[in-house]
Design a protein around this motif. Structure first.
Motif, PDB file in Angstrom:
ATOM      1  N   TYR A 285       0.735  -1.260  -0.037  1.00 24.39           N
ATOM      2  CA  TYR A 285      -0.211   0.450   0.016  1.00 24.39           C
ATOM      3  C   TYR A 285       1.212   1.172   0.143  1.00 24.39           C
ATOM      4  CZ  TYR A 285      -4.402  -2.795   0.779  1.00 24.39           C
ATOM      5  OH  TYR A 285      -5.297  -3.749   0.687  1.00 24.39           O
ATOM      6  N   ILE A 286       2.122   1.138   0.478  1.00 24.13           N
ATOM      7  CA  ILE A 286       3.313   2.086   0.389  1.00 24.13           C
ATOM      8  C   ILE A 286       3.650   3.099  -0.397  1.00 24.13           C
ATOM      9  CG2 ILE A 286       5.339   3.294   2.098  1.00 24.13           C
ATOM     10  CD1 ILE A 286       3.610   2.492   4.413  1.00 24.13           C
ATOM     11  N   THR A 287       4.379   1.404  -0.567  1.00 25.78           N
ATOM     12  CA  THR A 287       5.254   1.438  -1.531  1.00 25.78           C
ATOM     13  C   THR A 287       4.831   1.890  -3.172  1.00 25.78           C
ATOM     14  OG1 THR A 287       5.496  -0.074  -2.139  1.00 25.78           O
ATOM     15  CG2 THR A 287       6.973   0.668   0.094  1.00 25.78           C
ATOM     16  N   LEU A 288       3.598   0.841  -3.565  1.00 27.39           N
ATOM     17  CA  LEU A 288       2.946   1.278  -4.487  1.00 27.39           C
ATOM     18  C   LEU A 288       2.126   2.217  -4.851  1.00 27.39           C
ATOM     19  CD1 LEU A 288       2.489  -2.934  -5.169  1.00 27.39           C
ATOM     20  CD2 LEU A 288       4.821  -0.882  -5.636  1.00 27.39           C
ATOM     21  N   GLU A 289       1.594   2.643  -3.805  1.00 24.60           N
ATOM     22  CA  GLU A 289       0.753   4.127  -3.619  1.00 24.60           C
ATOM     23  C   GLU A 289      -0.715   3.624  -3.984  1.00 24.60           C
ATOM     24  OE1 GLU A 289       2.055   6.956  -6.223  1.00 24.60           O
ATOM     25  OE2 GLU A 289       4.324   7.571  -4.989  1.00 24.60           O
ATOM     26  N   LEU A 290      -1.066   2.437  -2.958  1.00 29.24           N
ATOM     27  CA  LEU A 290      -2.147   2.063  -3.670  1.00 29.24           C
ATOM     28  C   LEU A 290      -3.819   2.192  -2.014  1.00 29.24           C
ATOM     29  CD1 LEU A 290      -1.878  -1.415  -4.391  1.00 29.24           C
ATOM     30  CD2 LEU A 290      -2.263  -0.006  -6.011  1.00 29.24           C
ATOM     31  N   GLU A 291      -5.254   2.630  -2.691  1.00 27.89           N
ATOM     32  CA  GLU A 291      -4.995   3.244  -1.577  1.00 27.89           C
ATOM     33  C   GLU A 291      -5.963   1.312  -0.615  1.00 27.89           C
ATOM     34  OE1 GLU A 291      -6.535   5.537   0.376  1.00 27.89           O
ATOM     35  OE2 GLU A 291      -5.171   7.037  -1.621  1.00 27.89           O
ATOM     36  N   VAL A 292      -6.262   1.461   0.542  1.00 23.10           N
ATOM     37  CA  VAL A 292      -7.437   0.321   1.597  1.00 23.10           C
ATOM     38  C   VAL A 292      -8.123   0.635   0.812  1.00 23.10           C
ATOM     39  CG1 VAL A 292      -7.123  -0.033   3.692  1.00 23.10           C
ATOM     40  CG2 VAL A 292      -5.340   0.646   3.190  1.00 23.10           C
ATOM     41  N   PRO A 293      -8.818  -0.422   0.696  1.00 28.41           N
ATOM     42  CA  PRO A 293     -10.545   0.166  -0.251  1.00 28.41           C
ATOM     43  C   PRO A 293     -11.081   0.433   1.324  1.00 28.41           C
ATOM     44  CG  PRO A 293      -9.690  -2.412   0.350  1.00 28.41           C
ATOM     45  CD  PRO A 293      -8.459  -1.730   0.491  1.00 28.41           C
ATOM     46  N   GLU A 294     -12.550   0.662   0.498  1.00 22.24           N
ATOM     47  CA  GLU A 294     -13.447   0.957   1.769  1.00 22.24           C
ATOM     48  C   GLU A 294     -14.115  -0.011   2.201  1.00 22.24           C
ATOM     49  OE1 GLU A 294     -15.616   3.252   3.803  1.00 22.24           O
ATOM     50  OE2 GLU A 294     -14.146   4.147   2.636  1.00 22.24           O
ATOM     51  N   TRP A 295     -14.008  -1.241   1.532  1.00 17.74           N
ATOM     52  CA  TRP A 295     -15.101  -2.338   3.034  1.00 17.74           C
ATOM     53  C   TRP A 295     -13.891  -2.343   3.633  1.00 17.74           C
ATOM     54  CZ3 TRP A 295     -11.772  -6.151   3.157  1.00 17.74           C
ATOM     55  CH2 TRP A 295     -10.591  -7.070   2.287  1.00 17.74           C
ATOM     56  N   ALA A 296     -12.568  -2.599   3.594  1.00 15.41           N
ATOM     57  CA  ALA A 296     -11.480  -3.092   4.497  1.00 15.41           C
ATOM     58  C   ALA A 296     -11.863  -1.526   6.217  1.00 15.41           C
ATOM     59  CB  ALA A 296     -10.214  -3.114   4.429  1.00 15.41           C
ATOM     60  N   ARG A 297     -11.162  -0.975   5.784  1.00 13.76           N
ATOM     61  CA  ARG A 297     -10.981   0.925   6.895  1.00 13.76           C
ATOM     62  C   ARG A 297     -12.922   0.513   7.278  1.00 13.76           C
ATOM     63  NH1 ARG A 297      -8.244   5.383   4.905  1.00 13.76           N
ATOM     64  NH2 ARG A 297      -6.358   4.786   3.129  1.00 13.76           N
ATOM     65  N   GLU A 298     -14.285   0.126   6.988  1.00 10.51           N
ATOM     66  CA  GLU A 298     -15.428   0.240   7.217  1.00 10.51           C
ATOM     67  C   GLU A 298     -15.110  -0.773   8.595  1.00 10.51           C
ATOM     68  OE1 GLU A 298     -20.367  -0.435   6.169  1.00 10.51           O
ATOM     69  OE2 GLU A 298     -19.103  -0.822   4.350  1.00 10.51           O
ATOM     70  N   MET A 299     -14.874  -1.517   7.566  1.00  8.91           N
ATOM     71  CA  MET A 299     -14.491  -3.336   8.465  1.00  8.91           C
ATOM     72  C   MET A 299     -13.664  -2.734  10.668  1.00  8.91           C
ATOM     73  SD  MET A 299     -13.721  -6.939   7.220  1.00  8.91           S
ATOM     74  CE  MET A 299     -15.191  -7.544   6.208  1.00  8.91           C
TER      75      MET A 299
END
Length: 305
Positions: A285-299
């Motif tokens: 997520y950090i080095t490839l500049e990817l966003e943590v998906p919303e479903w995971a954030r909601e959990m």
């Protein structure tokens, strides 16, 4: 035409590299000029038509949401006991690679062999017979392994795998940032695509960028043209097929290794499993500049509430 060079990081690169080689073999008997035009080996000289640089082959890579990729790998390599025990990719195998049914079959075979040995000896030695029976009874009472206890408990089984994953990493679960040293080289790639809801559009973008035989190769593997045509001609339709393509939830599900992982995250992930998985996959997520998906954030938010 210089074929793009794929970072060997998974589905897209493996499938495309194989298809490139197949097409080259099929066309090799036609004429030398055609084979040269579709050469998939990086050239030492000549100007690259896309970058204008001498002898430089464009480098490409597709990345995927790490949490969904982890679940997809688990469903492909660990979910089915037959696959888990025959392929050996669900490691550590000492925990996940030994199936209870196989152990039971081996135990039954061992008992039959003991019976045959006793018959051959004619039960001449009563003491020896008694010791053998006690040994067999002890073996019969061997407790079932972990995978048997929770085999049909989706979240618990997946959580157990995520907990034990670091004991022995398998190539199918290693963070993407490790492949091709992407954690430090991702910025040097000419094309970075994302396997997500817009995967078909990403394939089309890649095909348009590089041309040559690439569009046909990608379409042979992913049928992206028909998927995009379906969207274009049915923008106002609400059919399930169009909705599935539009969402991208089941991309590749009709393939041999399709797992429909994006549609199954709620069934397998819990907030605890998300946290543990992020400990391993944060490098992606950090080095490839990817966003943590919303479903995971909601959990995680719901768990803290």
């Amino acid at each position: 035409w210089n074929a793009p060079e794929f970072c060997e990081d998974g589905k897209v690169s493996e499938d495309c590299t194989s298809k490139f080689n197949t097409k080259k073999e099929l066309s090799s008997g036609d004429n030398d000029e055609e084979e040269e035009d579709y050469d998939d080996v990086p050239r030492k000289g000549g100007t690259n038509t896309m970058t204008g640089t001498m002898g430089k082959t464009p480098r490409t890579v597709f990345v995927r949401d790490p949490l969904e990729r982890l679940l997809s790998g688990y469903l492909d390599k660990c979910f089915k006991p037959g696959v888990r025990t025959s392929q050996g990719h669900c490691e550590p195998n000492v925990v996940f690679g030994v199936d209870f049914l196989e152990r039971k079959a081996r135990r039954g075979k061992h008992q039959q062999q003991n019976q045959l040995r006793k018959q051959r000896r004619g039960n001449a030695n009563g003491k020896e017979e008694e010791e053998e029976e006690e040994g067999e009874e002890e073996e019969e009472n061997i407790p079932p392994d972990l995978t048997t206890v929770i085999q049909n408990m989706d979240r618990e089984m997946f959580a157990a795998y995520v907990d034990l994953l670091p004991l022995k990493w398998n190539v199918h679960f290693v963070p993407q940032a490790i492949f091709c040293d992407l954690y430090r080289t991702i910025g040097t790639y000419d094309f970075v695509g994302v396997m997500g809801k817009s995967f078909m559009s990403e394939l089309n973008r890649m095909a348009d960028r590089y041309g040559g035989m690439l569009p046909d190769v990608l379409d042979d593997i992913f049928s992206y043209r028909s998927s995009l045509d379906l969207l274009q001609h049915n923008e106002s339709s609400s059919t399930a097929a169009v909705a599935a393509v539009a969402k991208g939830d089941n991309v590749g599900s009709e393939k041999a290794h399709g797992t429909k992982a994006p549609a199954k995250v709620a069934r397998y992930y819990s907030a605890g499993t998300v946290r543990r998985a992020l400990e391993y996959l944060s490098i992606d997520y950090i080095t490839l500049e990817l966003e943590v998906p919303e479903w995971a954030r909601e959990m995680l938010r719901n768990d803290e509430a």
